[in-house]
Design a protein around this motif. Structure first.
Motif, short mmCIF file in Angstrom:
data_model
loop_
_atom_site.label_atom_id
_atom_site.label_comp_id
_atom_site.label_asym_id
_atom_site.label_seq_id
_atom_site.Cartn_x
_atom_site.Cartn_y
_atom_site.Cartn_z
N GLY A 184 -24.60 69.01 65.49
CA GLY A 184 -23.27 68.87 66.08
C GLY A 184 -22.83 70.11 66.83
N ARG A 185 -21.57 70.12 67.26
CA ARG A 185 -21.04 71.20 68.08
C ARG A 185 -19.78 71.77 67.44
N VAL A 186 -19.61 73.09 67.49
CA VAL A 186 -18.43 73.76 66.93
C VAL A 186 -17.91 74.78 67.93
N THR A 187 -16.64 74.62 68.31
CA THR A 187 -16.00 75.57 69.24
C THR A 187 -14.56 75.79 68.76
N ASP A 188 -13.84 76.63 69.51
CA ASP A 188 -12.40 76.65 69.28
C ASP A 188 -11.77 75.51 70.10
N THR A 189 -10.45 75.39 70.04
CA THR A 189 -9.80 74.24 70.68
C THR A 189 -9.81 74.34 72.21
N THR A 190 -10.23 75.50 72.75
CA THR A 190 -10.35 75.61 74.21
C THR A 190 -11.79 75.47 74.68
N GLY A 191 -12.72 75.29 73.73
CA GLY A 191 -14.12 75.08 74.11
C GLY A 191 -14.99 76.32 74.00
#
Ligand code: 2AM
Ligand code: CA
Length: 287
Positions: free
Chosen positions: A246-253
């Protein structure tokens, strides 16, 4: 994913991952044995931000076990830090560049623990020079121990786990949380909730960010977002999600790092769409 240079997964013959697993299992069994038996209920930043002597005892047990094996390593645990986002960020900065840093939430989901709602976990991560290399989340209620090692996959009961395959929000089951800070963080997450809910199959708030992330890794949830979390809520679970595909970022990408407080984690195919909805709703953070 390539392994970082010079990372070791053991010292003096002792495996970091084995210590993380044994420690999470011991702490988890102990907190489960104390369910409904706490004697001291305190509040931290707000009346909804709870702590018991079991949180503190669990952290002590975890710290003692880890430090016995690896006395030269650094340790960041929720109960060793003053409450509030500023103190949390400062505590992280002071140890962030340590060679080996253990990041621990002794009970993630304290409100559930206090009420006897069986959805809480022990979260233990190990970072090497700021990058998470081991992540373990243990749910003692279901006896489920989720393990990830950087570059080596994510596992539950010895079997590899993988994220789910939804390609659109409309087919997705998401999770979020309701922040305990009613003034700054809660209204932001509520804007996000209002915008995201009509676009998805449904949304759950289980009450443990670490377990939400483990559930994405196991393909049980399509994604999770929440505003204003701490490093110990996210470190272990983020590696689980990444290692499960999967993918993990902050709310701005921006890609996940230990300082991220506003999190978006998904199975991948819906990541951009979820961030777009949060951006449109002005629900990416408190600034
Ligand atoms: P905790 O139980 O360890 O406190 C639920 O939405 C998530 O928010 C849980 O992972 C919970 O972790 C976390 N949480 C609770 N109070 C918080 C606070 N004051 N700041 C940041 N995260 C918090
Ligand atoms: Ca906690």
């Amino acid at each position: 994913m390539a392994e970082p240079i010079n990372v070791h997964y053991s010292a003096s013959g002792k495996s970091f991952t084995a210590v993380a697993i044994n420690t999470a299992a011991k702490a988890g069994e102990w907190i489960k044995s104390k369910l409904g038996a706490y004697t001291t209920l305190g509040t931290k930043t707000s009346p909804a931000d709870l702590v018991t002597e079991i949180d503190k005892g669990s952290e002590k047990l975890i710290k003692n076990l880890i430090m016995t094996h690896f006395p030269e390593h650094s340790f960041l645990g929720e109960e060793g830090v003053e409450p509030g986002p500023l103190a949390s960020a400062q505590a992280l900065e002071s140890v962030r560049d340590a060679d080996y840093l253990w990041i621990v939430d002794p009970i993630d989901g304290t409100t559930n623990f206090v009420h006897g709602f069986p959805f809480f976990s022990v979260s233990i991560a190990l970072a090497f020079k700021g990058e998470v290399i081991v992540g373990v989340v243990y749910d003692p209620s279901r006896d489920e121990l989720f393990v990830a090692e950087k570059g080596k996959g994510a596992y539950l009961r010895g079997k590899p786990i993988h994220v789910s395959s939804e390609a659109a929000l409309a087919e997705s089951l998401l999770a979020t949380g309701f922040p305990t800070d009613p003034v700054a963080a809660l209204p932001v997450n509520m804007r996000g909730l209002t915008a995201v809910l009509p676009r998805v199959r449904n949304i759950r708030n289980g009450g443990s960010a670490a377990l939400h992330l483990a559930y994405i890794a196991a393909g049980r949830l399509s994604g999770f977002w929440e505003i204003n979390l701490n490093a110990w809520d996210l470190a272990a679970g983020s590696l689980l999600v990444q290692e499960a595909g999967g993918r993990v970022t902050d709310t701005t990408g921006q890609e996940y790092h230990l300082g991220v407080r506003n999190i978006v984690a998904t199975s991948g195919g819906i990541h951009g769409e979820l961030i777009d909805v949060l951006k449109q709703a002005e629900a990416t953070g408190m600034e």
